[in-house]
Every structure is written in structure tokens, then in C-alpha cells.
Design a protein around this motif. Structure first.
Motif, mmCIF file in Angstrom:
data_model
loop_
_atom_site.group_PDB
_atom_site.id
_atom_site.type_symbol
_atom_site.label_atom_id
_atom_site.label_comp_id
_atom_site.label_asym_id
_atom_site.label_seq_id
_atom_site.Cartn_x
_atom_site.Cartn_y
_atom_site.Cartn_z
ATOM 1 N N ASN A 55 12.933 1.579 5.209
ATOM 2 C CA ASN A 55 12.394 1.146 3.435
ATOM 3 C C ASN A 55 11.927 0.246 3.171
ATOM 4 O O ASN A 55 12.835 -0.690 1.974
ATOM 5 N N VAL A 56 10.878 0.262 2.840
ATOM 6 C CA VAL A 56 10.307 -1.067 2.759
ATOM 7 C C VAL A 56 9.129 -0.317 2.293
ATOM 8 O O VAL A 56 8.463 0.476 2.935
ATOM 9 N N THR A 57 8.759 -1.041 1.114
ATOM 10 C CA THR A 57 7.011 -1.035 0.855
ATOM 11 C C THR A 57 5.937 -1.226 0.854
ATOM 12 O O THR A 57 6.187 -2.081 2.245
ATOM 13 N N LEU A 58 4.699 -0.528 0.826
ATOM 14 C CA LEU A 58 3.833 -0.981 1.348
ATOM 15 C C LEU A 58 3.824 -2.684 1.227
ATOM 16 O O LEU A 58 2.407 -2.816 1.995
ATOM 17 N N GLU A 59 3.448 -2.930 0.107
ATOM 18 C CA GLU A 59 3.565 -4.887 -0.258
ATOM 19 C C GLU A 59 4.215 -5.609 0.890
ATOM 20 O O GLU A 59 3.568 -6.394 1.006
ATOM 21 N N GLU A 60 5.763 -4.619 1.069
ATOM 22 C CA GLU A 60 6.963 -5.975 1.136
ATOM 23 C C GLU A 60 6.330 -5.376 2.413
ATOM 24 O O GLU A 60 5.788 -7.114 3.260
ATOM 25 N N PHE A 61 5.765 -4.800 3.253
ATOM 26 C CA PHE A 61 4.952 -4.788 4.544
ATOM 27 C C PHE A 61 3.746 -5.975 4.442
ATOM 28 O O PHE A 61 3.893 -6.725 6.302
ATOM 29 N N HIS A 62 3.078 -5.650 4.398
ATOM 30 C CA HIS A 62 1.764 -6.576 3.801
ATOM 31 C C HIS A 62 2.236 -7.736 4.275
ATOM 32 O O HIS A 62 2.117 -8.862 4.540
ATOM 33 N N HIS A 63 3.526 -8.180 2.981
ATOM 34 C CA HIS A 63 3.864 -9.763 3.060
ATOM 35 C C HIS A 63 4.886 -10.083 4.150
ATOM 36 O O HIS A 63 4.225 -11.593 4.887
ATOM 37 N N ARG A 64 4.910 -9.411 4.898
ATOM 38 C CA ARG A 64 6.253 -9.626 5.577
ATOM 39 C C ARG A 64 5.276 -9.813 7.275
ATOM 40 O O ARG A 64 5.667 -11.051 8.160
ATOM 41 N N VAL A 65 4.631 -9.011 7.372
ATOM 42 C CA VAL A 65 3.330 -9.287 8.787
ATOM 43 C C VAL A 65 1.996 -9.506 8.293
ATOM 44 O O VAL A 65 1.285 -9.379 9.327
ATOM 45 N N GLY A 66 2.010 -10.157 7.252
ATOM 46 C CA GLY A 66 0.422 -10.168 6.369
ATOM 47 C C GLY A 66 -0.424 -11.440 7.196
ATOM 48 O O GLY A 66 -1.752 -11.505 7.904
#
Length: 159
Positions: free
Chosen positions: A90-101
Motif C-alpha cells: 500500500n505505497v504509491t509509486l512516488e513513495e516507492f521511488h523515494h524509498r529506493v531511488g
């Protein structure tokens, strides 16, 4: 794979997204001809068909050591990020990119066991240890006959 930035994603969707991102958005992977095989968030596999332009020794007709290192680094990095994704729901793509970018290779060791002969090479990886920022993976490279060509250990920044 187009995903709206505000859609909440489950770990399985993120895993497929990551594998697809490796396969389609990294020109070096395409240049070598690597194929990402998605098998869930617990196992990473990369296939590489033999091409003469990957040759490191024209007398023996074997895979270049740099190509061996590249496929092992790729499968290790893919495994590290897939393992991190397994804990995300339940994470957004934006949050995912922030976490593992900022995911990147910190260190890698390769042991070349025998010449890379074959028509197809299969790299696999598993996570040995994962913390909140760093994952350590063990990677192996075999040919289509199952001959063990090389193994490696990679340390990856995942956050």
C-alpha cells in the motif's frame, strides 16, 4: 508498465514493476542482452544468451569476465530491491521511488570458478542479510547445462 503515481501498490505489483524497470529502462542491460525473469520477491533470475560480442577469450570462446561481473551485479541488485519491496504494501509509486531511488552497489566480490562456456547463462541471487539501508546478496552464474561458472557476494544500498 504504466502506473498512476497516486495508486496504492501491493508488494507483488511493485516486484513486477521493478523487474520490468530493470528490463526496459537500463540501456546497459539491453546492450548485453540480459533478460529479467520475475519469480516473486524472494528469488531473482537473469538470463543471458551467448553472443560473440560478449567473448573475452577468442581462442577458448568464453564469456568476458566483465560480462560475468555485470550479470552477477545485476541479479544481486535486482534481488536486493525485490527483497526490500517484499516489505512494502500500500505505497504509491512516488513513495516507492523515494524509498529506493538511491539504490546502488556498495561492494562486490566475484570468484571465477571456470571458463564461461555455454549457449545461455543463468544468474540467480538470494539475500543473505538485509537491514534497513543495506542488503547483502549471494549470486551464482551457471550455464544451460548447470555448470557453475562463478559466484559472488554483493552489498547494496537499498534506502
Amino acid at each position: 508498465m504504466t502506473i498512476p503515481k497516486d495508486k496504492l501498490l501491493r508488494s507483488e505489483e511493485l516486484g513486477e514493476y521493478v523487474t520490468n524497470m530493470f528490463a526496459t529502462n537500463m540501456p546497459f542491460i539491453d546492450l548485453l542482452g540480459m533478460k529479467m525473469i520475475y519469480q516473486g520477491t524472494e528469488r531473482a533470475e537473469v538470463h543471458l544468451p551467448w553472443k560473440d560480442n560478449l567473448m573475452g577469450n577468442p581462442i577458448q570462446k568464453v564469456l568476458h569476465g566483465g560480462v560475468t561481473a555485470a550479470i552477477l551485479d545485476t541479479v544481486g541488485g535486482l534481488m536486493a530491491i525485490l527483497h526490500a519491496v517484499a516489505e512494502m504494501d500500500n505505497v504509491t509509486l512516488e513513495e516507492f521511488h523515494h524509498r529506493v531511488g538511491k539504490m546502488s552497489t556498495i561492494d562486490m566480490r566475484i570468484d571465477y570458478l571456470r571458463p564461461g562456456k555455454g549457449e545461455k547463462f543463468i544468474a540467480t541471487a538470494e539475500v543473505i542479510r538485509k537491514g534497513s539501508r543495506v542488503a547483502v546478496c549471494r549470486m551464482e552464474l551457471h550455464n544451460e547445462s548447470g555448470t557453475h561458472i562463478a559466484f559472488g557476494t554483493g552489498t547494496y544500498m537499498i534506502a
